[in-house]
Design an enzyme around this catalytic site. Structure first.
Site, PDB file in Angstrom:
ATOM      1  N   ASP A  90      92.050  29.470 -41.224  1.00  0.00           N
ATOM      2  CA  ASP A  90      90.743  28.805 -41.336  1.00  0.00           C
ATOM      3  C   ASP A  90      89.736  29.476 -40.409  1.00  0.00           C
ATOM      4  O   ASP A  90      88.562  29.626 -40.747  1.00  0.00           O
ATOM      5  CB  ASP A  90      90.858  27.321 -40.959  1.00  0.00           C
TER       6      ASP A  90
ATOM      7  N   GLU B  54      92.074  21.680 -50.481  1.00  0.00           N
ATOM      8  CA  GLU B  54      92.491  20.353 -49.987  1.00  0.00           C
ATOM      9  C   GLU B  54      91.630  19.210 -50.522  1.00  0.00           C
ATOM     10  O   GLU B  54      91.810  18.075 -50.126  1.00  0.00           O
ATOM     11  CB  GLU B  54      92.512  20.342 -48.444  1.00  0.00           C
TER      12      GLU B  54
ATOM     13  N   ASN C 127      96.543  34.437 -47.852  1.00  0.00           N
ATOM     14  CA  ASN C 127      97.511  35.087 -46.977  1.00  0.00           C
ATOM     15  C   ASN C 127      98.558  35.756 -47.877  1.00  0.00           C
ATOM     16  O   ASN C 127      98.521  35.611 -49.106  1.00  0.00           O
ATOM     17  CB  ASN C 127      98.097  34.119 -45.941  1.00  0.00           C
TER      18      ASN C 127
ATOM     19  N   ALA D  54      87.264  21.337 -42.523  1.00  0.00           N
ATOM     20  CA  ALA D  54      86.609  21.081 -41.234  1.00  0.00           C
ATOM     21  C   ALA D  54      86.820  22.259 -40.290  1.00  0.00           C
ATOM     22  O   ALA D  54      85.896  22.688 -39.587  1.00  0.00           O
ATOM     23  CB  ALA D  54      87.157  19.801 -40.620  1.00  0.00           C
ATOM     24  N   ASN D  55      88.028  22.802 -40.272  1.00  0.00           N
ATOM     25  CA  ASN D  55      88.301  23.949 -39.391  1.00  0.00           C
ATOM     26  C   ASN D  55      87.407  25.134 -39.758  1.00  0.00           C
ATOM     27  O   ASN D  55      86.864  25.825 -38.887  1.00  0.00           O
ATOM     28  CB  ASN D  55      89.766  24.387 -39.501  1.00  0.00           C
TER      29      ASN D  55
HETATM   30  O1  RIB Z   1      95.129  25.085 -41.748  1.00  0.00           O
HETATM   31  C1  RIB Z   1      95.428  24.133 -40.781  1.00  0.00           C
HETATM   32  C2  RIB Z   1      95.077  22.756 -41.292  1.00  0.00           C
HETATM   33  O2  RIB Z   1      95.900  22.455 -42.395  1.00  0.00           O
HETATM   34  C3  RIB Z   1      95.304  21.649 -40.310  1.00  0.00           C
HETATM   35  O3  RIB Z   1      94.175  21.388 -39.519  1.00  0.00           O
HETATM   36  C4  RIB Z   1      95.733  20.488 -41.184  1.00  0.00           C
HETATM   37  O4  RIB Z   1      94.855  19.403 -41.161  1.00  0.00           O
HETATM   38  C5  RIB Z   1      95.889  21.063 -42.587  1.00  0.00           C
HETATM   39  O5  RIB Z   1      94.816  20.781 -43.374  1.00  0.00           O
END
Ligand code: RIB
Length: 290
Positions: free
Chosen positions: A237, A139, A182, A44-45
């Site tokens: 992100d 994820e 990273n 999402a980010n």
């Molecule tokens: O990279 C940061 C993210 O890692 C957070 O927003 C958290 O939800 C995890 O997924």
């Protein structure tokens, strides 16, 4: 010609963020000084970062029965959410502790993010077009299948190997165009497979030491923008989403890396995750000021 679309095959989390004097040690209990709840998840980010950079972004993801707020938030932040479906599994969430130096420790509960099935692959198989981009990370489940379908269809596939998993990364590697790591993940990948892959572009971000781009025909280093860190959460992100957007715009590797580095640096100066990713106007103003 319309700009290529960015497809984001990725996680959606509720971020529970705690501001703490230090990251708790094993067995230690500490009281947080601040608490916030917001939209997060690496997928999402990245979607939000790319959308804020100005790209057209469609997120493919899953929320739980109680997760409609996250879909609405993503839409409000400029992301196309028509491929976000609801599952019976609860929405993913993250417990984030951020210390005085801005450093964090994150525990995720994957929930719906690991319940991806054929329905999540369908949009990529039927709607993505050659020239579009796919961004993905570790994820969710089914990343390798998503990458394989996308690469076969002529998409550029950008993969962040985060959180690092040797097995997940090895499965995805044959199907990507650009690997984003990273420094720690790069060392973990080196340890797992003996070398970093060749034949694709590898981008390694190194915090205050900048970022390196290595492609078969070009190597370049982008220095970091010095900032005072407040919260490093989501900086990687932000880098990934902005890099994808710049590539979709057709920017050169130098310009794309500079834009992504500036966006990540600005994010580090702010608390929070998806909502707090800087806009393109803010990044452009920052670049003009340095
Ligand atoms: O990279 C940061 C993210 O890692 C957070 O927003 C958290 O939800 C995890 O997924």
């Amino acid at each position: 010609m319309p700009m290529p679309k960015i497809w984001s095959f990725g996680s959606i989390n509720a971020d529970h963020a705690y501001r703490v004097p230090h990251i708790p040690a094993p067995g230690e209990t500490i009281a947080a000084r601040e608490y916030s709840l917001g939209l997060g998840g690496k997928g999402a980010n990245q979607s939000v970062a790319a959308a804020k950079a100005g790209a057209t972004v469609a997120h493919v993801g899953l929320i739980g029965p109680e997760g409609l707020w996250a879909k609405e938030r993503l839409a409000a932040l400029g992301v196309d959410t028509q491929h976000i479906m609801q599952s019976a599994t609860p929405t993913g969430h993250a417990i984030i502790t951020v210390d005085e130096t801005g450093e964090n420790a994150i525990t995720i509960f994957p929930g719906a993010n690991r319940a991806f099935a054929d329905a999540q692959l369908k949009a990529l198989a039927t709607e993505a077009r050659p020239g579009d981009l796919l961004i993905l990370q570790n994820e969710t489940n089914l990343q390798a299948e998503a990458a394989r379908i996308a690469l076969k269809q002529g998409l550029t596939v950008l993969y962040s190997a985060a959180p690092f998993s040797a097995q997940a990364t090895s499965e995805v590697l044959p199907h990507i165009s650009l690997l984003l790591l990273n420094e720690i993940e790069a060392a973990q990948l080196n340890a797992a497979v003996g070398t970093l892959p060749s034949g694709i572009t590898v981008v390694v971000t190194k915090g205050s030491s900048g970022a390196d781009w290595t492609s078969p025909d070009q190597t370049l280093h982008c220095p970091a923008f010095p900032v005072k860190p407040v919260d490093t959460t989501g900086a990687g992100d932000t880098f990934a989403g902005y890099l994808a957007a710049a590539i979709a715009e057709g920017q050169s590797p130098e310009a794309a890396m500079r834009l992504a580095s500036a966006a990540a640096a600005l994010k580090v100066t702010r608390k929070g995750t998806a909502d707090d990713i800087p806009s393109r106007a803010e990044v452009d103003a920052f670049l003009a000021s340095v």
